[in-house]
Structure formats: C-alpha cells, structure tokens
Design an enzyme around this catalytic site. Structure first.
Site, mmCIF file in Angstrom:
data_model
loop_
_atom_site.group_PDB
_atom_site.id
_atom_site.type_symbol
_atom_site.label_atom_id
_atom_site.label_comp_id
_atom_site.label_asym_id
_atom_site.label_seq_id
_atom_site.Cartn_x
_atom_site.Cartn_y
_atom_site.Cartn_z
ATOM 1 N N ARG A 15 5.285 -120.126 -26.959
ATOM 2 C CA ARG A 15 6.449 -119.532 -27.608
ATOM 3 C C ARG A 15 6.146 -118.130 -28.106
ATOM 4 N NH1 ARG A 15 8.273 -117.178 -32.321
ATOM 5 N NH2 ARG A 15 6.941 -118.602 -33.514
ATOM 6 N N HIS A 207 -0.482 -118.375 -40.505
ATOM 7 C CA HIS A 207 -0.214 -117.748 -39.208
ATOM 8 C C HIS A 207 -0.536 -116.264 -39.330
ATOM 9 C CE1 HIS A 207 2.407 -117.135 -35.506
ATOM 10 N NE2 HIS A 207 2.341 -115.903 -35.995
ATOM 11 N N CYS A 240 5.969 -109.938 -32.927
ATOM 12 C CA CYS A 240 7.356 -110.245 -33.278
ATOM 13 C C CYS A 240 8.258 -109.143 -32.730
ATOM 14 C CB CYS A 240 7.523 -110.345 -34.794
ATOM 15 S SG CYS A 240 9.235 -110.618 -35.320
ATOM 16 N N ASN A 249 -1.145 -112.003 -31.985
ATOM 17 C CA ASN A 249 -1.629 -113.130 -32.776
ATOM 18 C C ASN A 249 -3.144 -113.216 -32.652
ATOM 19 O OD1 ASN A 249 0.890 -114.900 -33.547
ATOM 20 N ND2 ASN A 249 1.240 -114.262 -31.444
#
Length: 307
Positions: A15, A207, A240, A249
């Site tokens: 995702r 996260h 994002c 990430n």
C-alpha cells in the site's frame, strides 16, 4: 539498556510503498509479492487501500488483489479506508481489518481533505458503527504526529486530542506516523512515553519515514520507550502523495537486519525479504533507498573475508 526480545513488523509496501510509484504493478505482481512476504514470515501486511481510484490510482485494484492472495492462518491482512464505502469494499473482498487515518496537524488536514482533524474524526462515527455490525476490526493512524510541512513541529497535545477521539469510537490500536520524516529520537521517546502512560489500554505502533536519515534511530528510541510494533516497507519505497517531500519509509530489510544484529527477533527470514526487495526494484524499474539492498548484510562481509 534493556532491549525487547522481539518486535512485530507490519509490512506496508503493497500500500504505502507502491502508491507513490509511477509504474503501476499488475494484480499478479502484487499478489506474488504479498504471498512471498507471508512465506518470508510477515504476520501483518497492509495489502492496499479502498479509497477513490481517482485519488490514488495505483490502489484501484485492491479489491482484486484481496480476493486473489493466498490467505494464511495467523496472518493479518489489513487495508486503509477513509469512509463507510471503503469498509463495504473491504467486507466484499473478505478483509476484516481496516485502518482509519487522520492528521494531527490542522493545516495538513485542511490541505489534504479540506476538513479539520476534528471534522475528519467525527466522520468516522459511521465507520465505527459499520465495523461493529460486520465483524471488521478497526485500527487508527495519526499522520503528521511529529511534524508537518506547513506547521513545523506538531505539539503532543494535538496528538493526544486525536487519540482521545479515536478512543471514543472504541479504537484501541493506534499508530503514530512520521509522515514527513521530521521526527527525531528525543521527540519520539518523549511522545511514546507520554502516550503509553496516558493511554495504557491502547496498543501502540510507530511508522517512520527515512526522509532525513533518522528512521532507524527513531525506531531505537521507540524501543527504548517500550514500543514493539513498527511499520516498514519493502525496498524502502513510499512516502505520502499529500505531504511535500515526504519520501521513503524505513526499509523492511534494513529494520530486520538492524534488529537481528542486535539480537532482537522479528520472525522474518531476512534473505527472503531481500529477495522480495530485489523483485520490487525490478518491477518499478529503479533502485531504492534500502541500505541493505545496496551494501548487503554485515554477515556477507565476514563471509567474503573467510572465503
């Protein structure tokens, strides 16, 4: 210093990693990667999102992906949703774990959704009702929990306000998300200690993005604060699309490698995860920010010297 004996990793690559890529993978490729991640030991996987396809085109096929993956007992397959329609799609696809997300930053929320954080959370009331009636477990993510590209450092009080609203809907699993890669270890430790003390009934997840090279240092700070659940993304992809400059990430293989070197168990086969990362790079057609994919494991160096 006492370290955790083990941590749990939620793989968010299917995702959060793929949604930012220009090359859109096929359903077959996504299914293959998810199935291989499970074989490599992943117990929590964010397989996609049920949002409007015009908003995030790479996630438009999540319904089909969810139907075609090989479900393995003991593995949690979750999706991101933003409304009841997303939950309806999740139920139809046989997914029973969904994540709702809201920004702790007012400016970021207004820029992204044209609504304040309070307005976004109020809109989740229908989601909570639907989930309770259809056996869907909800978790929550608080984006820009540490820093915002418009406001700068986000005050802990803003985060706590969002947490309190989530609890009103019965959500007891929450993630503090460093959407913009602005967090630092001192801040992470302080925020983590505070929320754990104030909300002991909540299961906490962290996260991190490695936008400014502090991702793994922030993990260490989180572990020192007693948090043992972390999101990570294969090959270090992601970011994002609604937060300027929020690339990257922390890489799953980098996190696993660091933990294993520290004697902290992850339940994952690092070599198998590395193989997944290499396949991802081939599929998207470019190298990524993963350190271990570039440099190899520490044990590889030792092995070469012995040979």
């Amino acid at each position: 210093m006492k370290w955790p004996a083990s941590i749990r990793i939620c793989e968010v690559g299917p995702r959060d990693g793929l949604q930012n890529e220009k090359v859109m993978l096929t359903v077959e490729q996504k299914v293959e990667l998810i199935d291989r991640l499970v074989q490599a030991g992943a117990k929590m996987i964010e397989i996609g999102s049920f949002v409007h396809p015009k908003s995030v085109p790479p996630m438009a096929d999540t319904d089909e992906v969810a139907k075609r993956i090989k479900r393995v007992e003991g593995v949690e397959y979750r999706v991101l949703v933003m409304n009841v329609r997303g939950l309806e799609r999740a139920e139809a696809a046989g997914v029973h774990k969904a994540k709702l997300t809201v920004s702790a930053s007012r400016a970021h929320s207004l820029s992204n959704l044209k609504r304040t954080p309070e307005e976004v959370i109020r809109s989740f009331a229908g989601c909570a009702d639907y989930a309770a009636q259809h056996n869907i477990e909800l978790s929550g993510a608080i984006s820009t929990a540490f820093g915002c590209p418009f406001e700068g450092r986000v005050a802990l009080e803003q985060v706590i306000s969002v947490v309190s609203h989530f609890r009103e809907f019965g959500v007891t699993e929450l993630s503090l998300s460093d959407t913009t890669g602005m967090a630092n270890p001192e801040q992470v430790y302080g925020y983590a200690i505070r929320v754990k003390e104030q909300f002991p009934d909540i299961t906490w997840n962290l996260h991190f993005h490695n936008t400014r090279g502090m991702g793994l240092a922030n993990v260490v700070a989180g572990m020192q604060a007693g948090i043992d659940r972390y999101d990570a993304c294969f090959a270090g992809l992601g970011g994002c699309p609604f937060a300027p400059g929020a690339s990257g990430n922390i890489a799953t293989e980098d996190l696993i490698h660091m933990c294993h070197e520290m004697g902290i168990q992850t339940g994952c086969d690092l070599d198998a995860v590395l193989a997944v990362g290499r396949s991802v790079q081939q599929y998207i057609g470019h190298d990524s920010a993963s350190f271990i994919l570039k440099a190899g494991k520490c044990s590889d160096i030792v092995k070469r010297k012995k040979d």
